[in-house]
Write a protein that holds these residues in place. Structure first.
Motif, mmCIF file in Angstrom:
data_model
loop_
_atom_site.group_PDB
_atom_site.id
_atom_site.type_symbol
_atom_site.label_atom_id
_atom_site.label_comp_id
_atom_site.label_asym_id
_atom_site.label_seq_id
_atom_site.Cartn_x
_atom_site.Cartn_y
_atom_site.Cartn_z
ATOM 1 N N LEU A 67 0.825 -1.207 0.000
ATOM 2 C CA LEU A 67 0.000 0.000 0.000
ATOM 3 C C LEU A 67 0.858 1.255 0.000
ATOM 4 C CD1 LEU A 67 -2.979 -0.722 2.432
ATOM 5 C CD2 LEU A 67 -3.107 -0.280 -0.021
ATOM 6 N N ALA A 68 1.931 1.240 0.801
ATOM 7 C CA ALA A 68 2.812 2.406 0.853
ATOM 8 C C ALA A 68 3.444 2.660 -0.508
ATOM 9 C CB ALA A 68 3.890 2.199 1.915
ATOM 10 N N GLY A 69 3.778 1.575 -1.216
ATOM 11 C CA GLY A 69 4.326 1.744 -2.557
ATOM 12 C C GLY A 69 3.309 2.273 -3.540
ATOM 13 N N ALA A 70 2.029 1.981 -3.298
ATOM 14 C CA ALA A 70 0.968 2.393 -4.223
ATOM 15 C C ALA A 70 0.451 3.795 -3.950
ATOM 16 C CB ALA A 70 -0.188 1.399 -4.163
ATOM 17 N N VAL A 71 0.253 4.127 -2.678
ATOM 18 C CA VAL A 71 -0.396 5.410 -2.356
ATOM 19 C C VAL A 71 0.423 6.279 -1.417
ATOM 20 C CG1 VAL A 71 -2.694 4.448 -2.699
ATOM 21 C CG2 VAL A 71 -1.696 4.416 -0.415
ATOM 22 N N GLY A 72 1.587 5.789 -0.978
ATOM 23 C CA GLY A 72 2.406 6.544 -0.054
ATOM 24 C C GLY A 72 2.199 6.080 1.378
ATOM 25 N N ARG B 100 -0.914 4.221 6.090
ATOM 26 C CA ARG B 100 -1.120 4.124 7.545
ATOM 27 C C ARG B 100 -2.559 4.445 7.926
ATOM 28 N NH1 ARG B 100 4.095 6.581 7.916
ATOM 29 N NH2 ARG B 100 3.191 8.618 8.342
ATOM 30 N N GLN B 101 -3.219 5.249 7.113
ATOM 31 C CA GLN B 101 -4.621 5.574 7.373
ATOM 32 C C GLN B 101 -5.545 4.467 6.869
ATOM 33 O OE1 GLN B 101 -5.916 9.308 5.693
ATOM 34 N NE2 GLN B 101 -8.074 8.868 6.062
ATOM 35 N N LEU B 102 -5.229 3.908 5.710
ATOM 36 C CA LEU B 102 -6.135 2.944 5.090
ATOM 37 C C LEU B 102 -6.113 1.582 5.777
ATOM 38 C CD1 LEU B 102 -8.102 2.201 2.851
ATOM 39 C CD2 LEU B 102 -6.147 1.780 1.339
ATOM 40 N N ALA C 141 -11.055 1.244 -4.871
ATOM 41 C CA ALA C 141 -10.913 2.679 -5.122
ATOM 42 C C ALA C 141 -9.453 3.060 -5.391
ATOM 43 C CB ALA C 141 -11.455 3.475 -3.933
ATOM 44 N N VAL C 142 -8.523 2.358 -4.745
ATOM 45 C CA VAL C 142 -7.103 2.621 -4.997
ATOM 46 C C VAL C 142 -6.747 2.221 -6.430
ATOM 47 C CG1 VAL C 142 -4.737 2.137 -4.285
ATOM 48 C CG2 VAL C 142 -6.545 2.289 -2.563
ATOM 49 N N HIS C 143 -7.260 1.066 -6.873
ATOM 50 C CA HIS C 143 -7.034 0.643 -8.260
ATOM 51 C C HIS C 143 -7.613 1.671 -9.238
ATOM 52 C CE1 HIS C 143 -5.276 -3.377 -7.854
ATOM 53 N NE2 HIS C 143 -6.060 -3.563 -6.804
ATOM 54 N N VAL C 144 -8.806 2.169 -8.940
ATOM 55 C CA VAL C 144 -9.448 3.161 -9.815
ATOM 56 C C VAL C 144 -8.621 4.439 -9.865
ATOM 57 C CG1 VAL C 144 -11.472 4.660 -10.050
ATOM 58 C CG2 VAL C 144 -11.774 2.235 -9.526
ATOM 59 N N ARG C 145 -8.123 4.851 -8.710
ATOM 60 C CA ARG C 145 -7.308 6.067 -8.654
ATOM 61 C C ARG C 145 -6.062 5.938 -9.519
ATOM 62 N NH1 ARG C 145 -4.325 8.156 -3.125
ATOM 63 N NH2 ARG C 145 -2.622 9.285 -4.130
ATOM 64 N N LEU C 146 -5.382 4.786 -9.431
ATOM 65 C CA LEU C 146 -4.182 4.576 -10.236
ATOM 66 C C LEU C 146 -4.524 4.528 -11.728
ATOM 67 C CD1 LEU C 146 -2.371 1.939 -8.001
ATOM 68 C CD2 LEU C 146 -1.576 4.259 -8.502
ATOM 69 N N ILE D 24 3.617 5.173 -12.189
ATOM 70 C CA ILE D 24 2.251 4.671 -11.959
ATOM 71 C C ILE D 24 2.219 3.162 -12.146
ATOM 72 C CG2 ILE D 24 -0.121 4.709 -12.841
ATOM 73 C CD1 ILE D 24 0.378 7.681 -13.571
ATOM 74 N N ALA D 25 2.940 2.656 -13.140
ATOM 75 C CA ALA D 25 2.995 1.208 -13.361
ATOM 76 C C ALA D 25 3.622 0.504 -12.161
ATOM 77 C CB ALA D 25 3.788 0.901 -14.633
ATOM 78 N N ALA D 26 4.700 1.068 -11.617
ATOM 79 C CA ALA D 26 5.354 0.468 -10.456
ATOM 80 C C ALA D 26 4.429 0.473 -9.238
ATOM 81 C CB ALA D 26 6.648 1.222 -10.138
ATOM 82 N N ARG D 27 3.687 1.547 -9.064
ATOM 83 C CA ARG D 27 2.743 1.622 -7.948
ATOM 84 C C ARG D 27 1.621 0.599 -8.110
ATOM 85 N NH1 ARG D 27 0.847 7.483 -8.442
ATOM 86 N NH2 ARG D 27 -0.516 6.920 -6.705
ATOM 87 N N THR D 28 1.178 0.409 -9.346
ATOM 88 C CA THR D 28 0.122 -0.574 -9.612
ATOM 89 C C THR D 28 0.607 -1.988 -9.300
ATOM 90 O OG1 THR D 28 -0.806 0.854 -11.339
ATOM 91 C CG2 THR D 28 -1.462 -1.459 -11.365
#
Length: 253
Positions: free
Chosen positions: A62-67, A72-74, A92-97, A219-223
Motif C-alpha cells: 500500500l505504501a508503494g501504491a499510495v504513499g 497508515r490511514q487505510l 478505489a485505490v485501483h481506480v485512482r491509479l 504509476i505502473a510500479a505503484r500498480t
C-alpha cells in the motif's frame, strides 16, 4: 507468490525476519496502528500472529501504491470495515491509479498534438469546448485549481463570456492535461511554468516527453506494488471479518 508466514505465536524478531522490517520498525508500525495490537505473554513480551505478518506485507504494498501516510490511514480502516467496505476501499485505490494513468496518457496525446502542430492521426480529439466545471471534473481537480493555474499563466481559457464564464477549447484542454500530469509527478509551479513555456522548442518537447514517460513508469510500479499486496490485503480483511463473526457468535451464545 508470497510465502505463508509461520504459525504463531511469533516474537517481534520473527515478524521482522518474515517481513524485512527491523525490530524497531515493527514496534513503531504497531504504535502507529498499522498492526493490530499484539497481546502480551506472561513475561511481558509481545506475542504476534500470522495476521501481523500479513498486515506488514500489505502495508509495504500500500505504501508503494499510495504513499506511507495514506497507507497508515487505510490499513487500520480495512481491519474494522466489513468485507464489502474493505473491497470497495481497495478497489478505489485501483481506480485512482487507473485514472492517473489515463490522465498521463492524455497528456502524452496532447503533447504529440503540440509537437505536430496538429492532431495525432488515429487518436481521440477533444472537439468540444469545456466549461471550467467540466474541465475540472475531467482532470480530477477543483475549479479553483484551474483559476489558480490561470493566474500563474499555465492555462488560459480560450474564451470568457460576458457573464465571466470560462470556455476551454482543444488547445487549452490539452495544456491543462499536461499541467495536471506535471503537477501530479511532483513538479512545482515555477518548474511547470518553465516547461509549459518551452513546449514549442525541440528540447522542451523532449524533456516533457521524458517527464510524462517517467510519470507512467512510476504509476505502473505503484500498480504492481498494489497487485503484489493483494493476497496479504485479503488475509488482513478476512481475518478481521472472522474476528467480528466470532465476537458476534459469542454475544449470541
Amino acid at each position: 507468490m508470497t510465502d505463508e508466514p509461520a504459525d504463531g505465536p511469533l516474537r517481534t524478531a520473527d515478524v521482522a525476519r518474515e517481513t524485512g522490517y527491523s525490530v524497531q520498525q515493527v514496534r513503531d508500525l504497531e504504535r502507529l496502528g498499522v498492526l493490530p495490537p499484539a497481546p502480551r505473554s506472561g513475561n511481558g513480551y509481545r506475542s504476534y500472529a500470522p495476521v501481523h505478518v500479513h498486515a506488514l506485507r500489505a502495508y509495504r504494498g500500500l505504501a508503494g501504491a499510495v504513499g506511507p501516510v495514506a497507507a497508515r490511514q487505510l490499513l487500520p480502516e480495512l481491519r474494522t470495515a466489513t468485507l464489502a467496505e474493505a473491497a470497495s476501499a481497495v478497489g478505489a485505490v485501483h481506480v485512482r491509479l487507473a485514472r492517473e494513468r489515463d490522465e498521463a496518457l492524455r497528456a502524452q496525446q496532447a503533447l504529440r498534438a503540440i509537437s505536430a502542430e496538429a492532431d495525432v492521426p488515429g487518436c481521440e480529439r477533444e472537439t468540444d469546448a469545456m466549461t471550467i466545471t467540466e474541465l475540472a471534473a475531467a482532470l480530477g481537480v477543483r475549479p479553483s485549481t484551474l483559476r489558480f493555474w490561470e493566474q500563474e499563466g499555465l492555462v488560459s481559457p480560450e474564451r470568457v463570456t460576458s457573464l465571466r464564464a470560462r470556455r476551454y477549447g482543444p488547445q487549452a484542454i490539452g495544456a491543462a492535461r499536461i499541467v495536471a500530469a506535471l503537477r501530479g509527478s511532483g513538479h512545482g509551479i515555477p518548474a511547470v511554468r518553465e516547461i509549459m513555456g518551452s513546449l514549442h522548442r525541440i528540447d522542451g518537447l523532449e524533456e516533457t516527453r521524458r517527464i510524462l514517460q517517467r510519470r507512467l513508469d512510476r504509476i505502473a510500479a505503484r500498480t504492481v506494488a498494489l497487485l503484489l499486496a493483494g493476497a496479504d490485503l485479503a488475509a488482513v480483511v478476512t481475518s478481521a471479518e472472522e474476528t467480528t463473526a466470532t465476537r458476534e457468535g459469542r454475544r449470541r451464545s
